[in-house]
Enzyme design. Sequence first.
Site, PDB file in Angstrom:
ATOM      1  N   GLU A 193      38.534  27.908  21.586  1.00  0.00           N
ATOM      2  CA  GLU A 193      39.440  27.256  22.526  1.00  0.00           C
ATOM      3  C   GLU A 193      40.872  27.773  22.468  1.00  0.00           C
ATOM      4  O   GLU A 193      41.816  27.004  22.602  1.00  0.00           O
ATOM      5  CB  GLU A 193      39.420  25.728  22.335  1.00  0.00           C
ATOM      6  CG  GLU A 193      38.169  25.100  22.884  1.00  0.00           C
ATOM      7  CD  GLU A 193      38.027  23.615  22.557  1.00  0.00           C
ATOM      8  OE1 GLU A 193      38.643  23.147  21.589  1.00  0.00           O
ATOM      9  OE2 GLU A 193      37.273  22.936  23.264  1.00  0.00           O
ATOM     10  N   GLU A 287      30.566  24.937  25.941  1.00  0.00           N
ATOM     11  CA  GLU A 287      30.628  23.478  25.782  1.00  0.00           C
ATOM     12  C   GLU A 287      30.709  22.878  27.156  1.00  0.00           C
ATOM     13  O   GLU A 287      31.644  23.151  27.899  1.00  0.00           O
ATOM     14  CB  GLU A 287      31.902  23.041  25.033  1.00  0.00           C
ATOM     15  CG  GLU A 287      31.927  23.354  23.575  1.00  0.00           C
ATOM     16  CD  GLU A 287      33.228  22.884  22.907  1.00  0.00           C
ATOM     17  OE1 GLU A 287      33.859  21.930  23.389  1.00  0.00           O
ATOM     18  OE2 GLU A 287      33.601  23.512  21.916  1.00  0.00           O
TER      19      GLU A 287
END
Length: 995
Positions: A193, A287
């Site tokens: 991320e 995700e």
Amino acid sequence: MKWPLLSALVLAAQQLGAFSYNVPQGSPGFYHGNSSAAVTFDAHSVFLDNKRLFVFGGEFHPWRAPSGKQFWRDVFEKMKAAGFNTVSVYFHWGISTAKQGTLDFNFYRSHTDVYEIAKDLGILVIVRAGPYVNAETNAGGFPGWLTNVPALARTNQTGYTNAWMPYITSVAKFVEPFQYPNGPVIAIQSENEFAPTSSTGPGRSEYMQLVENTYRANGLTKIPITHNDPRISGRFVSGLGAVDLYTWDEYPNGFDCSNPTVWDQVDTTLIAKHKKIDPDVMWASAEFQGGSFDPWGGSGYDACYQLLNDQFANVFYKNNYAAQTAYQSLYMTYGGTNWGNLAEPTVYTSYDYGAPIREDRTLTGKYSEIKLQAYFLHASTDFVMSTITSSDTSLSDKGQVFTTALSSPNGAGFYVIRQNDNAITSRTNFQLKVNTTAGVVTVPQFGGTNSLEGRESKIFVTNYTFGSNKLTYSTAEVMTWTSIDNTDVIVLYALSGHTIEAIIPTTTANVTLSGSTSITAKASKGSVIITGTPSGVTTLSFGSTKIIVFDKATALTWWNPRLTGAGKTPYDVAPDVPSVLIGGPYLVRNATQVGSGLALTGDLNVTTTLDVIASTTIKSITWNGKSLKLSRSAFGSLRATLPFGVKTPAVPNLKDATWLCEDSLPEIKDGFDDSSWVTANKTSTLRPLQPTGGKFVLYADEYGFHYGNTIARGHFTGNATGVKLNVQGGLNFGYSAWLNNKFLGSNQGTNQHAAGGGADQTTDTWNFTAADVKPGDNVVTVVVDTTGLNEDQEVDDLFKTPRGVRGYQLLGGSDFSVWKVQGNLGGEDGPDTTRGPLNEGGLFFERQGAHLPGFPATNWSSSATDSTCSPTVGLTAAGIKAYRTTFNLNFPVNSDIPIALNFTRTPASSYRTIIYINGWQFGRFSSKDGPQTLFPLPEGILNHQGSNELLVSIWSLDAHGAKIADIELVNTANIDSSQPLIGTVPSPGFTELRP
Ligand SMILES: *[C@@H]1O[C@H](CO)[C@@H](O)[C@H](O)[C@H]1NC(C)=O
Ligand SMILES: *[C@@H]1O[C@H](CO)[C@@H](O)[C@H](O)[C@H]1NC(C)=O
């Protein structure tokens, strides 16, 4: 493990430069047929063994389930049974290292156990080991000691590189032998991320590249390296740090569980984003929202589940498939527990996440919805090759019906249909234009209408191949298909009350219908036309074709396991792998055919009617080893009754238990000896956040105390009129202060729901009266309930934010002469290497080892002689008390009976509670914030066939005391299970850890 040669390792990795898989220069990705690697992909999908695969993954964190192997196996089996072919795993660096220079991958920290279980079961693995993972965990997965390393984390600065290099090198070495096809690992993620705001800046890309180089240099050459890009912004597709396979994350319904019926719209730009970012490489989601975390003071996981329920899964996941996503991992699929200080400050102990599999490992309606989708994707081999022909409302007669039409090179069509506004909650009836081999037709053709409920999505298929048959079209959804005895069996479903229509070309005019007659079939012009509204089960047989039509509620109760050993590899989920159809049970884990026998294993929650559709060669069936008496159902299945065999268990009543109790705040007593405590003698810190007052730096982490509660004691002599304290403990923290044994007060800041996002620190002035200050030594004692180290999302060293007393000033003339700080016993050299560095905090009872099995509480008071010695009586003044009891469980071997500790919340008084079961910290409760009152005590940590030792502490932050209104053990489910009892994790007790 010791790592003496840090700098040599770093140097080696830096010199190796960028690695690739022999992909020719200029190739945008890592292509099928173009490399020596074992896992390849093209613009559409991953290939394994030259077969296309829709990577259907679910996130699971072994470290949030410390019960270990058998527990993990249970979760993996449940995932596999629902059609997940992949487990995505964050690993947590911090749990593997108490102190710089050490690494420990034993027990719940194991990589090898995860990969071996996955390999054994035939489920693939995506490894995501950081170094930074975020994950709503303490410091985002960084070790506590990293807060003392003066280098900007998540950049190429040398101090940080030296810190992570041994860890990532070890990860690579664990993964190396398990790369596909030798093992289940199909991809490894670098970092996590890195966002648009965090990934730019000096040394970020260099660091990203260095992590990748380290993986490659240590043998990870067969699998692609991925990046997880938040909000799909195209990071690391090219340039320095570029990965082989770009993957993204999205949480389209957000995290506000307090409005669980309010949905956002689906993202209709996914297709455009793919085209813009990297159209030559398959579209992959590392995700995708499987649920939501919940903050302190939040709405609780039942509300999160409602926000992200089966309807959410239906609409939003199908939107991903419509956008040609061929790699999707649901975060979380099993969430687990933030036991032992694993939480970062905004989340509490439960990490249930409203996930498809709940924290107590029970299955939800969302799990069943996902199962139907996963089965469909595995059965529909044309789907991943399909491209979008249109995506708008033009194919329907109703403006609010939005359709993404896809077609495959061999002529199959897929129409992903939903209402174009997620605010619509009512049914819409509509007609739809679809391409068939006979040209464009408007369906339904034979009367009635198609229907979509509000927040429902459907996939219609055209020219759909199953075995040697084809559906001309179907407005019922395809669940799966399989070939049994040379008959192609396809399973269709729709909500009861919805009209369906399906056409199958055939040369036979004789159709045998059995089961429910709500569906009818007629042969016409070389086809069988099936119409009606599904109700229960209808089967239609003609020639070498069998059509099964379920209403959706029935479909959700069916399973389609591949027969054990039938695939080309254990991971093979292709529809040509022989399988069986099984209806009824709560869970079907496994189906194995041996000769004329079919052995099924699985779980029940009630007495169940079993239906099996399998080869006629099957003459006998066993369920969990027991032979079944078989009959035939009206629709032709083999049928048997599966008796539910587990009696409602007797759960010990804690109200009748004998409690032992003791004061856990001797630190405020006259003459308390803190000479063995660490002297806080630092006068400066290299952290970004500097002290706000006082000569000494009192940050607990500076002295090696990174987890749980900490205590600081400041000594002074002479006159003082008060003390000003700036205490920082993370959002939702709390602290209490005393002068000698006089309670000064407490503060708990404001939680993140407050205006401005809450406060992770407070500054208070506590006044002394002249009588409070003694001649000679006076002590200010500050007890801090830290809620964890912050995450580090923005690469600003936020995780180094001080914990404990940030600044102080003694008012009235004197100053403190010495400050002593205390935290978990031993700090970075804590004795419990089994439960690991995060488990214990620094309260007196923890330092003493009173939470450990076998602690001799011989001099503690007992409720047998002192009725106030119970957590339901509690304290009558500010202070901390520990309560201990033991209880036995004797659950049958064939049972899965999850147990939880249930509190009745009394928000009127302010108190904080820590729960330990058999030495493992499995709960932190704050009466102010909640919301969690039900604390699962997982089997394996809890001994289901023997004795258990429970410790509950109460820290009253109020002068008038506090109690827990009620405390009880409850069973949250009662399952008759095929899996063996989860053996109790061997973990040391008092004698070993406090010799
Ligand atoms: C880190 O990367 C920057 C470029 O952004 C470079 O100037 C610097 O030398 C690198 N530092 C190390 C220690 O490699
Ligand atoms: C039918 O197929 C053609 C050719 O691929 C395509 O252009 C058209 O949009 C399709 N129509 C429908 C209704 O799917």
